[in-house]
Design a protein around this motif. Structure first.
Motif, PDB file in Angstrom:
ATOM      1  N   ARG A 299       0.850  -1.182   0.000  1.00 54.56           N
ATOM      2  CA  ARG A 299       0.000   0.000   0.000  1.00 54.56           C
ATOM      3  C   ARG A 299       0.887   1.234   0.000  1.00 54.56           C
ATOM      4  O   ARG A 299       1.974   1.228   0.565  1.00 54.56           O
ATOM      5  N   ASP A 300       0.435   2.289  -0.669  1.00 53.47           N
ATOM      6  CA  ASP A 300       1.186   3.541  -0.673  1.00 53.47           C
ATOM      7  C   ASP A 300       0.414   4.650   0.031  1.00 53.47           C
ATOM      8  O   ASP A 300       0.763   5.824  -0.070  1.00 53.47           O
ATOM      9  N   ARG A 301      -0.644   4.243   0.759  1.00 57.02           N
ATOM     10  CA  ARG A 301      -1.442   5.206   1.511  1.00 57.02           C
ATOM     11  C   ARG A 301      -1.966   4.541   2.772  1.00 57.02           C
ATOM     12  O   ARG A 301      -2.472   3.422   2.727  1.00 57.02           O
ATOM     13  N   VAL A 302      -1.812   5.211   3.903  1.00 59.17           N
ATOM     14  CA  VAL A 302      -2.305   4.710   5.183  1.00 59.17           C
ATOM     15  C   VAL A 302      -3.362   5.678   5.691  1.00 59.17           C
ATOM     16  O   VAL A 302      -3.105   6.881   5.819  1.00 59.17           O
ATOM     17  N   ALA A 303      -4.564   5.166   5.963  1.00 57.26           N
ATOM     18  CA  ALA A 303      -5.671   5.992   6.437  1.00 57.26           C
ATOM     19  C   ALA A 303      -5.803   5.842   7.952  1.00 57.26           C
ATOM     20  O   ALA A 303      -5.936   4.730   8.465  1.00 57.26           O
TER      21      ALA A 303
ATOM     22  N   SER B 249      10.878   6.723   6.945  1.00 60.28           N
ATOM     23  CA  SER B 249      10.925   7.833   7.899  1.00 60.28           C
ATOM     24  C   SER B 249       9.694   8.711   7.744  1.00 60.28           C
ATOM     25  O   SER B 249       9.205   8.938   6.637  1.00 60.28           O
ATOM     26  N   GLY B 250       9.200   9.206   8.892  1.00 64.55           N
ATOM     27  CA  GLY B 250       8.056  10.098   8.899  1.00 64.55           C
ATOM     28  C   GLY B 250       8.488  11.551   8.806  1.00 64.55           C
ATOM     29  O   GLY B 250       9.686  11.859   8.730  1.00 64.55           O
ATOM     30  N   PRO B 251       7.533  12.475   8.827  1.00 64.61           N
ATOM     31  CA  PRO B 251       7.864  13.905   8.759  1.00 64.61           C
ATOM     32  C   PRO B 251       8.785  14.307   9.906  1.00 64.61           C
ATOM     33  O   PRO B 251       8.621  13.858  11.037  1.00 64.61           O
ATOM     34  N   SER B 252       9.757  15.153   9.597  1.00 60.89           N
ATOM     35  CA  SER B 252      10.718  15.605  10.603  1.00 60.89           C
ATOM     36  C   SER B 252      10.333  16.976  11.138  1.00 60.89           C
ATOM     37  O   SER B 252       9.710  17.781  10.442  1.00 60.89           O
TER      38      SER B 252
ATOM     39  N   ASP C 169       1.770   7.961   1.805  1.00 66.56           N
ATOM     40  CA  ASP C 169       0.939   9.044   2.319  1.00 66.56           C
ATOM     41  C   ASP C 169       0.143   8.561   3.531  1.00 66.56           C
ATOM     42  O   ASP C 169      -0.592   7.574   3.443  1.00 66.56           O
ATOM     43  N   VAL C 170       0.302   9.238   4.657  1.00 65.34           N
ATOM     44  CA  VAL C 170      -0.419   8.896   5.888  1.00 65.34           C
ATOM     45  C   VAL C 170      -1.351  10.059   6.219  1.00 65.34           C
ATOM     46  O   VAL C 170      -0.888  11.174   6.485  1.00 65.34           O
TER      47      VAL C 170
ATOM     48  N   GLY D  18       1.202  12.876   7.495  1.00 63.24           N
ATOM     49  CA  GLY D  18       2.128  13.508   6.568  1.00 63.24           C
ATOM     50  C   GLY D  18       2.667  12.535   5.541  1.00 63.24           C
ATOM     51  O   GLY D  18       2.151  11.426   5.365  1.00 63.24           O
ATOM     52  N   GLU D  19       3.717  12.953   4.867  1.00 66.35           N
ATOM     53  CA  GLU D  19       4.338  12.149   3.818  1.00 66.35           C
ATOM     54  C   GLU D  19       5.524  11.385   4.392  1.00 66.35           C
ATOM     55  O   GLU D  19       6.452  11.979   4.941  1.00 66.35           O
TER      56      GLU D  19
END
Length: 257
Positions: A31-35, A70-73, A211-212, A188-189
């Motif tokens: 998956r490239d998107r997490v809801a 990695s998540g948004p910094s 994309d989260v 975030g991305e």
């Protein structure tokens, strides 16, 4: 003479270019998107792929694969507390310039074998390299302890992890792994990076995004709270008053019966 030198340089550069690109990543994501919904309790993302080659598998060191997400910094202010006269008070503080909200790395071998320190410094793959802290006060002798505190706290929260030997590599051609994403994700991305290494040296890399986002009622409330805080506050107050009045009315009705 200049033309001869230029031709010689081009001939020398050609093999180097071919070597650098002879192994390339062909990536797939489950998956490239997490809801993020009301009942969101985390997610597993399967990351898999293949190695595309124009030449046979090179001899020598076996292929290793590193997958890092990695998540948004954002900057993080870390404070030290000390007990003085029986009261815990803030003393020193350090602003960590940039720390990812989430960081997970999976490797096909022990990290030190899969990636050298020099390559880690260049690509910032390990957790300590992913966190950037360069603005510490010169008067604080142990400024690195504050960075380690961020790492320790977020590891305990399940937000930072290094999982060695969890990337399966078949015949130096196919690879797969799973990245566990906890429930307390920041919206975030997210960036997924894949590194192919041999002898601790990166021979190829690939990057994509995940994309989260909050969805449904969570998205509505999040936007309302940030874009119209006054309306959000009034609505929360009205709901609290209505709930209190309803509970009081129900209690009086029960007592009357």
């Amino acid at each position: 003479m200049h033309r001869i030198l230029l031709a010689a340089l081009l001939l020398l550069a050609a093999p180097l270019t071919a070597t650098a690109t002879e192994e390339q990543v062909v990536l797939g994501l489950s998956r490239d998107r997490v809801a993020i919904t009301a009942d969101f309790d985390g997610s597993d993302i399967l990351i898999f792929g293949a190695i595309k080659r124009e030449t046979p598998i090179p001899d020598g060191d076996p292929l290793q694969v590193i997958v890092a997400v990695s998540g948004p910094s954002a900057p993080v202010l870390v404070r030290r507390k000390e007990k003085k006269l029986g009261i815990w008070v803030n003393t020193d503080s350090v602003l960590v310039d940039s720390a990812p909200s989430f960081y997970a790395a999976a490797t096909s071998a022990p990290f030190s074998q899969a990636l050298s320190d020099t390559e880690d410094l260049r690509h910032r793959v390990s957790i300590r390299r992913a966190i950037r802290s360069v603005g510490a006060d010169m008067n604080i002798a142990d400024a690195q302890e504050f960075t380690r505190a961020v790492m320790r706290i977020r590891q305990n929260e399940g937000l930072y992890s290094i999982r060695e030997n969890t990337v399966a590599v078949d015949e130096q051609t196919l690879f797969r792994t799973e990245i566990d994403m906890p429930a307390n994700l920041t919206e975030g991305e997210y960036i997924a990076r894949i590194f192919l290494t041999r002898g601790g040296r990166v021979v190829s890399s690939f990057q994509t995004t995940i994309d989260v986002r909050k969805v449904g009622l969570e998205r509505f409330l999040f936007n309302l709270a940030h874009q119209q805080p006054v309306l959000y506050g009034l609505m929360s107050l009205a709901i609290a008053i209505a709930a209190g009045w309803g509970a009081s009315a129900a209690f009086r009705a029960l007592r009357g019966n």
